[in-house]
Write a protein that holds these residues in place. Structure first.
Motif, PDB file in Angstrom:
ATOM      1  N   TYR A 103       0.802  -1.223   0.000  1.00  0.00           N
ATOM      2  CA  TYR A 103       0.000   0.000   0.000  1.00  0.00           C
ATOM      3  C   TYR A 103       0.834   1.271   0.000  1.00  0.00           C
ATOM      4  O   TYR A 103       0.320   2.344  -0.312  1.00  0.00           O
ATOM      5  CB  TYR A 103      -0.936   0.010   1.221  1.00  0.00           C
ATOM      6  CG  TYR A 103      -1.831  -1.198   1.305  1.00  0.00           C
ATOM      7  CD1 TYR A 103      -2.354  -1.798   0.164  1.00  0.00           C
ATOM      8  CD2 TYR A 103      -2.156  -1.759   2.538  1.00  0.00           C
ATOM      9  CE1 TYR A 103      -3.164  -2.912   0.238  1.00  0.00           C
ATOM     10  CE2 TYR A 103      -2.975  -2.879   2.624  1.00  0.00           C
ATOM     11  CZ  TYR A 103      -3.466  -3.453   1.478  1.00  0.00           C
ATOM     12  OH  TYR A 103      -4.266  -4.564   1.561  1.00  0.00           O
ATOM     13  N   GLU A 104       2.106   1.138   0.364  1.00  0.00           N
ATOM     14  CA  GLU A 104       2.961   2.332   0.410  1.00  0.00           C
ATOM     15  C   GLU A 104       4.366   1.956  -0.048  1.00  0.00           C
ATOM     16  O   GLU A 104       5.319   1.976   0.730  1.00  0.00           O
ATOM     17  CB  GLU A 104       2.976   2.929   1.817  1.00  0.00           C
ATOM     18  CG  GLU A 104       3.409   4.379   1.851  1.00  0.00           C
ATOM     19  CD  GLU A 104       3.220   5.005   3.221  1.00  0.00           C
ATOM     20  OE1 GLU A 104       2.531   6.033   3.321  1.00  0.00           O
ATOM     21  OE2 GLU A 104       3.782   4.470   4.189  1.00  0.00           O
ATOM     22  N   ARG A 105       4.487   1.619  -1.336  1.00  0.00           N
ATOM     23  CA  ARG A 105       5.756   1.115  -1.867  1.00  0.00           C
ATOM     24  C   ARG A 105       6.848   2.187  -1.879  1.00  0.00           C
ATOM     25  O   ARG A 105       8.033   1.863  -1.915  1.00  0.00           O
ATOM     26  CB  ARG A 105       5.549   0.556  -3.278  1.00  0.00           C
ATOM     27  CG  ARG A 105       4.705  -0.698  -3.310  1.00  0.00           C
ATOM     28  CD  ARG A 105       4.944  -1.498  -4.575  1.00  0.00           C
ATOM     29  NE  ARG A 105       4.550  -0.808  -5.773  1.00  0.00           N
ATOM     30  CZ  ARG A 105       3.328  -0.868  -6.305  1.00  0.00           C
ATOM     31  NH1 ARG A 105       2.377  -1.586  -5.697  1.00  0.00           N
ATOM     32  NH2 ARG A 105       3.040  -0.225  -7.411  1.00  0.00           N
ATOM     33  N   GLU A 107       7.570   4.163   0.521  1.00  0.00           N
ATOM     34  CA  GLU A 107       8.085   4.431   1.878  1.00  0.00           C
ATOM     35  C   GLU A 107       8.477   3.138   2.581  1.00  0.00           C
ATOM     36  O   GLU A 107       8.272   2.982   3.791  1.00  0.00           O
ATOM     37  CB  GLU A 107       7.018   5.167   2.698  1.00  0.00           C
ATOM     38  CG  GLU A 107       6.589   6.507   2.122  1.00  0.00           C
ATOM     39  CD  GLU A 107       7.680   7.550   2.233  1.00  0.00           C
ATOM     40  OE1 GLU A 107       8.631   7.335   3.015  1.00  0.00           O
ATOM     41  OE2 GLU A 107       7.601   8.577   1.533  1.00  0.00           O
ATOM     42  N   ASN A 111       8.881   2.628   6.728  1.00  0.00           N
ATOM     43  CA  ASN A 111       7.921   1.763   7.415  1.00  0.00           C
ATOM     44  C   ASN A 111       8.609   0.601   8.126  1.00  0.00           C
ATOM     45  O   ASN A 111       8.210   0.221   9.235  1.00  0.00           O
ATOM     46  CB  ASN A 111       6.885   1.234   6.421  1.00  0.00           C
ATOM     47  CG  ASN A 111       5.923   2.316   5.963  1.00  0.00           C
ATOM     48  OD1 ASN A 111       5.577   3.202   6.718  1.00  0.00           O
ATOM     49  ND2 ASN A 111       5.496   2.244   4.709  1.00  0.00           N
ATOM     50  N   LYS A 156      -2.694   2.688   6.217  1.00  0.00           N
ATOM     51  CA  LYS A 156      -2.051   2.928   4.910  1.00  0.00           C
ATOM     52  C   LYS A 156      -3.001   2.584   3.764  1.00  0.00           C
ATOM     53  O   LYS A 156      -2.969   3.231   2.713  1.00  0.00           O
ATOM     54  CB  LYS A 156      -0.771   2.104   4.792  1.00  0.00           C
ATOM     55  CG  LYS A 156       0.291   2.441   5.824  1.00  0.00           C
ATOM     56  CD  LYS A 156       0.724   3.899   5.753  1.00  0.00           C
ATOM     57  CE  LYS A 156       1.821   4.180   6.777  1.00  0.00           C
ATOM     58  NZ  LYS A 156       2.233   5.610   6.763  1.00  0.00           N
ATOM     59  N   LYS A 159      -5.190   5.558   3.378  1.00  0.00           N
ATOM     60  CA  LYS A 159      -4.490   6.753   2.932  1.00  0.00           C
ATOM     61  C   LYS A 159      -4.013   6.654   1.489  1.00  0.00           C
ATOM     62  O   LYS A 159      -3.785   7.661   0.843  1.00  0.00           O
ATOM     63  CB  LYS A 159      -3.280   7.020   3.848  1.00  0.00           C
ATOM     64  CG  LYS A 159      -3.665   7.473   5.252  1.00  0.00           C
ATOM     65  CD  LYS A 159      -2.450   7.662   6.129  1.00  0.00           C
ATOM     66  CE  LYS A 159      -1.585   8.812   5.648  1.00  0.00           C
ATOM     67  NZ  LYS A 159      -0.435   9.065   6.551  1.00  0.00           N
ATOM     68  N   ASN A 160      -3.890   5.419   0.990  1.00  0.00           N
ATOM     69  CA  ASN A 160      -3.360   5.229  -0.355  1.00  0.00           C
ATOM     70  C   ASN A 160      -4.292   5.806  -1.416  1.00  0.00           C
ATOM     71  O   ASN A 160      -5.498   5.564  -1.392  1.00  0.00           O
ATOM     72  CB  ASN A 160      -3.146   3.728  -0.613  1.00  0.00           C
ATOM     73  CG  ASN A 160      -2.421   3.466  -1.920  1.00  0.00           C
ATOM     74  OD1 ASN A 160      -2.971   3.640  -2.998  1.00  0.00           O
ATOM     75  ND2 ASN A 160      -1.179   3.053  -1.811  1.00  0.00           N
ATOM     76  N   SER A 162      -3.263   5.708  -4.856  1.00  0.00           N
ATOM     77  CA  SER A 162      -2.733   5.285  -6.151  1.00  0.00           C
ATOM     78  C   SER A 162      -3.579   4.214  -6.841  1.00  0.00           C
ATOM     79  O   SER A 162      -3.424   4.001  -8.044  1.00  0.00           O
ATOM     80  CB  SER A 162      -1.299   4.766  -5.978  1.00  0.00           C
ATOM     81  OG  SER A 162      -1.279   3.622  -5.141  1.00  0.00           O
TER      82      SER A 162
END
Length: 241
Positions: A103-105, A107, A111, A156, A159-160, A162
């Motif tokens: 979900y947050e590639r 960061e 993380n 996450k 919040k994503n 994308s």
């Protein structure tokens, strides 16, 4: 959906879902253990992710999804049949870390450092608890770390920005149901030692049923979250929501 095999697998999972819920709630004896039905459904969710390789939103995203579902299959094997609860929870920690990366590639390092710091704080806290208050069961720090991994992954997911529609909604619903499942697990385990009170026993049994009521839909939605939906379905979903 373009892939009819995906659709047939969804129907099979729904039928299995209805079957084991009915058997568990009614306490009906059957020729097959409901744990076997539950595990088959989880394997089918994993299998679904291999049915749309050419129609996924992203190869990297799909590979992370498959990896997360693979560790989910292993974790459920430990919890349902092997009675390896600590190993099962550790495997679910890996699942949530994989989904967090998914979900947050952008960061990943931040993380991972955050989770490493959390794990270090938990270990230090447990060390001092053992030093001053005596023995602490190993499952407690592992469960605490898992809870933090899960909450972070859910946050996450929301919040994503994308993911396209409806994948963004499917991921959020799937992770929310995942969270509700684990809340049910926590309440069930807390009340399990107080079941000699009638009202507590009733609550305990209700949350026992809630676990798989939430869990299988969460896994089905997550398994479909990497699929690239048709434009027509996208428009229909937007209008419907």
């Amino acid at each position: 959906m373009k892939n009819k095999i995906v659709w047939w697998n969804i129907n099979i999972i729904i039928m299995i879902y209805i079957s084991f819920l009915f058997l568990d709630i009614s306490n009906k004896n059957s020729f097959i253990n409901t744990d076997i039905l539950k595990y088959i459904s989880i394997i089918l969710c994993f299998f679904i992710s291999f049915l749309y390789s050419n129609t996924s939103i992203s190869k990297v995203d799909l590979n992370l999804l498959r990896l997360g579902l693979f560790f989910t299959v292993l974790a459920d094997l430990c919890l349902l049949f092997l009675d390896k609860y600590i190993i099962g929870i550790i495997l679910f920690c890996i699942v949530q870390i994989i989904y967090l990366i998914r979900y947050e590639r952008g960061e990943i390092i931040r993380n991972i450092i955050f989770l490493f710091i959390i794990a270090f704080i938990i270990l230090i806290s447990i060390y001092f608890m053992k030093l001053f208050y005596g023995e602490v069961e190993n499952i407690f720090p592992v469960s605490l770390f898992y809870a933090i991994c899960l909450l972070t992954s859910v946050i996450k997911a929301y919040k994503n920005k994308s993911y396209p529609c409806p994948n963004n909604y499917i991921i959020r619903w799937g992770m929310t149901l995942f969270l509700l499942c684990d809340i049910s697990v926590a309440v069930y385990n807390v009340t399990n030692n107080l079941i000699y009170f009638p009202h507590i026993y009733t609550m305990n049994q209700v949350f026992l049923q809630f676990i798989w009521l939430f869990y299988l839909p969460s896994q089905l939605l997550i398994s479909l979250s990497g699929l690239k939906f048709s434009i027509g379905f996208d428009r229909y979903f937007r209008n419907g929501s």
